[in-house]
Design an enzyme around this catalytic site. Structure first.
Site, PDB file in Angstrom:
ATOM      1  N   ARG A   1      37.640  38.095  43.853  1.00 12.24           N
ATOM      2  CA  ARG A   1      38.529  39.260  43.705  1.00 12.24           C
ATOM      3  C   ARG A   1      38.008  40.435  44.546  1.00 12.24           C
ATOM      4  O   ARG A   1      38.010  41.588  44.109  1.00 12.24           O
ATOM      5  CB  ARG A   1      38.652  39.705  42.238  1.00 12.24           C
ATOM      6  CG  ARG A   1      39.196  38.683  41.315  1.00 12.24           C
ATOM      7  CD  ARG A   1      40.650  38.319  41.612  1.00 12.24           C
ATOM      8  NE  ARG A   1      41.029  37.189  40.806  1.00 12.24           N
ATOM      9  CZ  ARG A   1      40.797  35.911  41.130  1.00 12.24           C
ATOM     10  NH1 ARG A   1      40.245  35.616  42.307  1.00 12.24           N
ATOM     11  NH2 ARG A   1      41.139  34.936  40.344  1.00 12.24           N
TER      12      ARG A   1
ATOM     13  N   GLU B   1      38.866  45.341  37.693  1.00 17.06           N
ATOM     14  CA  GLU B   1      39.465  44.599  38.810  1.00 17.06           C
ATOM     15  C   GLU B   1      40.609  45.449  39.386  1.00 17.06           C
ATOM     16  O   GLU B   1      40.912  45.404  40.569  1.00 17.06           O
ATOM     17  CB  GLU B   1      40.010  43.264  38.279  1.00 17.06           C
ATOM     18  CG  GLU B   1      40.693  42.427  39.322  1.00 17.06           C
ATOM     19  CD  GLU B   1      41.238  41.103  38.777  1.00 17.06           C
ATOM     20  OE1 GLU B   1      40.502  40.385  38.073  1.00 17.06           O
ATOM     21  OE2 GLU B   1      42.410  40.811  39.057  1.00 17.06           O
TER      22      GLU B   1
ATOM     23  N   SER C   1      44.598  41.023  34.420  1.00 18.80           N
ATOM     24  CA  SER C   1      43.192  41.193  34.003  1.00 18.80           C
ATOM     25  C   SER C   1      42.712  42.571  34.434  1.00 18.80           C
ATOM     26  O   SER C   1      42.728  42.869  35.628  1.00 18.80           O
ATOM     27  CB  SER C   1      42.311  40.141  34.668  1.00 18.80           C
ATOM     28  OG  SER C   1      42.804  38.866  34.364  1.00 18.80           O
TER      29      SER C   1
HETATM   30  C1  LIG Z   1      50.826  40.195  34.627  1.00 25.42           C
HETATM   31  C2  LIG Z   1      49.896  40.198  35.803  1.00 25.42           C
HETATM   32  C3  LIG Z   1      49.181  39.046  36.112  1.00 25.42           C
HETATM   33  C4  LIG Z   1      48.310  39.042  37.203  1.00 25.42           C
HETATM   34  N1  LIG Z   1      47.643  37.872  37.503  1.00 25.42           N
HETATM   35  C5  LIG Z   1      46.820  37.826  38.563  1.00 25.42           C
HETATM   36  C6  LIG Z   1      46.142  36.597  38.892  1.00 25.42           C
HETATM   37  O1  LIG Z   1      46.329  35.568  38.265  1.00 25.42           O
HETATM   38  N2  LIG Z   1      45.302  36.622  39.960  1.00 25.42           N
HETATM   39  C7  LIG Z   1      45.098  37.734  40.711  1.00 25.42           C
HETATM   40  O2  LIG Z   1      44.327  37.665  41.661  1.00 25.42           O
HETATM   41  N3  LIG Z   1      45.723  38.903  40.413  1.00 25.42           N
HETATM   42  C8  LIG Z   1      46.571  38.965  39.377  1.00 25.42           C
HETATM   43  N4  LIG Z   1      47.210  40.145  39.062  1.00 25.42           N
HETATM   44  C9  LIG Z   1      46.946  41.347  39.878  1.00 25.42           C
HETATM   45  C10 LIG Z   1      47.969  41.592  41.005  1.00 25.42           C
HETATM   46  O3  LIG Z   1      49.081  40.764  40.859  1.00 25.42           O
HETATM   47  C11 LIG Z   1      47.340  41.341  42.389  1.00 25.42           C
HETATM   48  O4  LIG Z   1      46.208  42.140  42.569  1.00 25.42           O
HETATM   49  C12 LIG Z   1      48.332  41.633  43.534  1.00 25.42           C
HETATM   50  O5  LIG Z   1      47.811  41.175  44.754  1.00 25.42           O
HETATM   51  C13 LIG Z   1      48.648  43.130  43.648  1.00 25.42           C
HETATM   52  O6  LIG Z   1      49.718  43.272  44.556  1.00 25.42           O
HETATM   53  P1  LIG Z   1      50.527  44.618  44.658  1.00 25.42           P
HETATM   54  O7  LIG Z   1      51.442  44.480  45.823  1.00 25.42           O
HETATM   55  O8  LIG Z   1      51.166  44.915  43.363  1.00 25.42           O
HETATM   56  O9  LIG Z   1      49.373  45.648  44.995  1.00 25.42           O
HETATM   57  P2  LIG Z   1      49.271  47.184  44.594  1.00 25.42           P
HETATM   58  O10 LIG Z   1      48.979  47.283  43.134  1.00 25.42           O
HETATM   59  O11 LIG Z   1      50.425  47.928  45.109  1.00 25.42           O
HETATM   60  O12 LIG Z   1      47.976  47.606  45.409  1.00 25.42           O
HETATM   61  C14 LIG Z   1      46.704  47.077  45.084  1.00 25.42           C
HETATM   62  C15 LIG Z   1      45.672  47.642  46.072  1.00 25.42           C
HETATM   63  O13 LIG Z   1      45.927  47.158  47.372  1.00 25.42           O
HETATM   64  C16 LIG Z   1      46.204  48.227  48.285  1.00 25.42           C
HETATM   65  N5  LIG Z   1      47.295  47.747  49.134  1.00 25.42           N
HETATM   66  C17 LIG Z   1      48.518  47.303  48.737  1.00 25.42           C
HETATM   67  N6  LIG Z   1      49.226  46.881  49.792  1.00 25.42           N
HETATM   68  C18 LIG Z   1      48.450  47.070  50.879  1.00 25.42           C
HETATM   69  C19 LIG Z   1      48.631  46.825  52.281  1.00 25.42           C
HETATM   70  N7  LIG Z   1      49.746  46.299  52.776  1.00 25.42           N
HETATM   71  N8  LIG Z   1      47.595  47.142  53.125  1.00 25.42           N
HETATM   72  C20 LIG Z   1      46.463  47.694  52.653  1.00 25.42           C
HETATM   73  N9  LIG Z   1      46.236  47.938  51.343  1.00 25.42           N
HETATM   74  C21 LIG Z   1      47.215  47.627  50.471  1.00 25.42           C
HETATM   75  C22 LIG Z   1      46.590  49.413  47.421  1.00 25.42           C
HETATM   76  O14 LIG Z   1      46.284  50.629  48.075  1.00 25.42           O
HETATM   77  C23 LIG Z   1      45.731  49.173  46.191  1.00 25.42           C
HETATM   78  O15 LIG Z   1      44.423  49.640  46.420  1.00 25.42           O
HETATM   79  C24 LIG Z   1      48.116  40.193  37.989  1.00 25.42           C
HETATM   80  C25 LIG Z   1      48.842  41.365  37.673  1.00 25.42           C
HETATM   81  C26 LIG Z   1      49.732  41.359  36.602  1.00 25.42           C
HETATM   82  C27 LIG Z   1      50.527  42.591  36.288  1.00 25.42           C
END
Ligand SMILES: Cc1cc2nc3c(=O)[nH]c(=O)nc-3n(C[C@H](O)[C@H](O)[C@H](O)COP(=O)(O)OP(=O)(O)OC[C@H]3O[C@@H](n4cnc5c(N)ncnc54)[C@H](O)[C@@H]3O)c2cc1C
Length: 338
Positions: free
Chosen positions: A162, A333, A237
């Site tokens: 992660r 995380e 998480s």
């Molecule tokens: C119900 C639930 C279950 C989940 N299960 C998992 C799982 O099984 N495994 C797992 O790994 N994660 C899991 N996650 C966490 C999440 O889904 C991941 O971290 C996902 O990759 C976040 O994507 P996002 O587009 O929503 O990112 P955001 O929340 O919008 O951003 C996350 C971070 O990345 C940065 N960021 C976003 N886009 C970019 C870009 N294009 N370039 C540079 N920086 C960027 C942001 O500035 C921020 O710091 C879960 C979340 C939820 C709500």
């Protein structure tokens, strides 16, 4: 491209926290992103994807650039492999479904992970025995200061559990605009030994699973196990599973012989943070409208209209409780935006 003044971010984060930003813009191409990054007003902007891995601890004083760059296509292929390129604004699960529809294997275990493609390399998303780094080919990124485009190899990304360079040395230095994955076209290497994927496939009556079956099984398990952010605000998480030196886990095992632990290598063990949180008495415990989920102790939940501050205060309480009982420091995380 849409532009507004003073925007509520409530709909742009899965915790459903009602934080605001003075300036919000959505970009749908790399060119539009490069243009925005040139503007002084957007120099220190927060880059936002689906908002499923952020906690807005308070209102933002900086602008937000929401990445909505679309597009999925095969850019290269051989007899056995295909390189698939996806825009940073593609919904991750849509990419998984697209790959399955095109019989491309490698990310089926990552079905239903919320968020967009661009954020996947930031924390090296993973689930059910597969991590993004297993199929990662490269990523196209824009340097925030110079506006120049750069290709990042897996080595450049320094992926860990992660974790990646984008959360460390390169924090806030680059914006991911596309991610390219190396996927199998035939002889897919199914991974079904993690969690209860195999049992679920058996329950589904599947004897010889294909990648679509594995995806269906994962979707079934996740839907059963994890709270849906549309109904209950959460970001999955909240904490990472701590990795401790084996001497440390041996010490803990003397006191807690039932403590689950998994060998990482000869020197370190991973301990499930959910177990630690449960043992420290926080599983299902609500403080006002905040608490750790009653079935998934690792999931911090917004049961109402809680502020980012109160969610973070509860998370700190949990960290203190675990530290006091086990001497282990939990690490979030989720990205804290303050
Ligand atoms: C119900 C639930 C279950 C989940 N299960 C998992 C799982 O099984 N495994 C797992 O790994 N994660 C899991 N996650 C966490 C999440 O889904 C991941 O971290 C996902 O990759 C976040 O994507 P996002 O587009 O929503 O990112 P955001 O929340 O919008 O951003 C996350 C971070 O990345 C940065 N960021 C976003 N886009 C970019 C870009 N294009 N370039 C540079 N920086 C960027 C942001 O500035 C921020 O710091 C879960 C979340 C939820 C709500």
């Amino acid at each position: 491209m849409k532009k507004n003044d003073k925007v509520s971010l409530e709909e742009f984060n899965t915790f459903g926290v009602a934080a605001s930003t003075p300036l919000f813009v959505e970009v749908t191409s790399s060119l539009a992103l490069q243009e925005k990054l040139k503007e002084d007003a957007f120099k220190d902007a927060l880059i936002l994807g689906g908002g499923s891995n952020v906690l807005f601890v308070e209102n933002l004083s900086r602008p937000v650039i929401k990445i909505s760059i679309p597009g999925i296509r095969i850019i290269n292929e051989s007899e056995h492999m295909a390189i698939v390129s996806a825009g940073a604004g593609v919904v991750w699960h849509d990419l998984v479904m697209w790959c399955i529809a095109n019989d491309l294997g490698g990310i089926e275990n990552l079905s239903l992970i919320p968020g967009l493609v661009g954020a996947a390399p930031i924390q090296n998303i993973g689930a059910y025995g597969v991590e993004l780094s297993d199929v990662f080919y490269d990523a196209v990124c824009i340097n925030r200061k110079t506006g120049e485009s750069r290709i990042f190899s897996a080595k450049d990304c320094a992926f860990g559990y992660r974790d990646s360079a984008f959360k460390n040395d390169l924090k806030d230095a680059y914006v991911v605009t596309a991610v390219r994955l190396a996927l199998t076209k035939k002889n897919h290497r199914l991974k079904i030994d993690y969690g209860n994927v195999k049992e679920t496939l058996t329950q589904m009556g599947v004897k010889k699973p294909n990648i679509g079956d594995v995806a269906k099984a994962v979707v079934q398990i996740r839907t059963r196990k994890l709270p849906d952010p549309k109904k209950l605000g959460n970001a999955g998480s909240f904490f990472k599973n701590p990795i401790v030196a084996q001497g440390e886990s041996a010490r803990l095992l003397q006191k807690y012989p039932n403590m689950p632990h998994y060998k990482i290598d000869g020197a370190f063990d991973k301990i499930p943070a959910g177990w630690l949180i449960e043992q420290a008495g926080f599983k299902g415990l609500k403080k006002g409208k905040v608490g750790m989920h009653d079935k998934q102790a690792l999931v911090l939940v917004n049961y109402g209209t809680s502020s980012g501050k109160s969610l973070w205060a509860h998370a700190k309480l949990v960290m203190e409780g675990v530290e006091k009982k086990f001497g282990i420091s939990l690490e979030p995380e989720v990205n804290l935006i303050q």
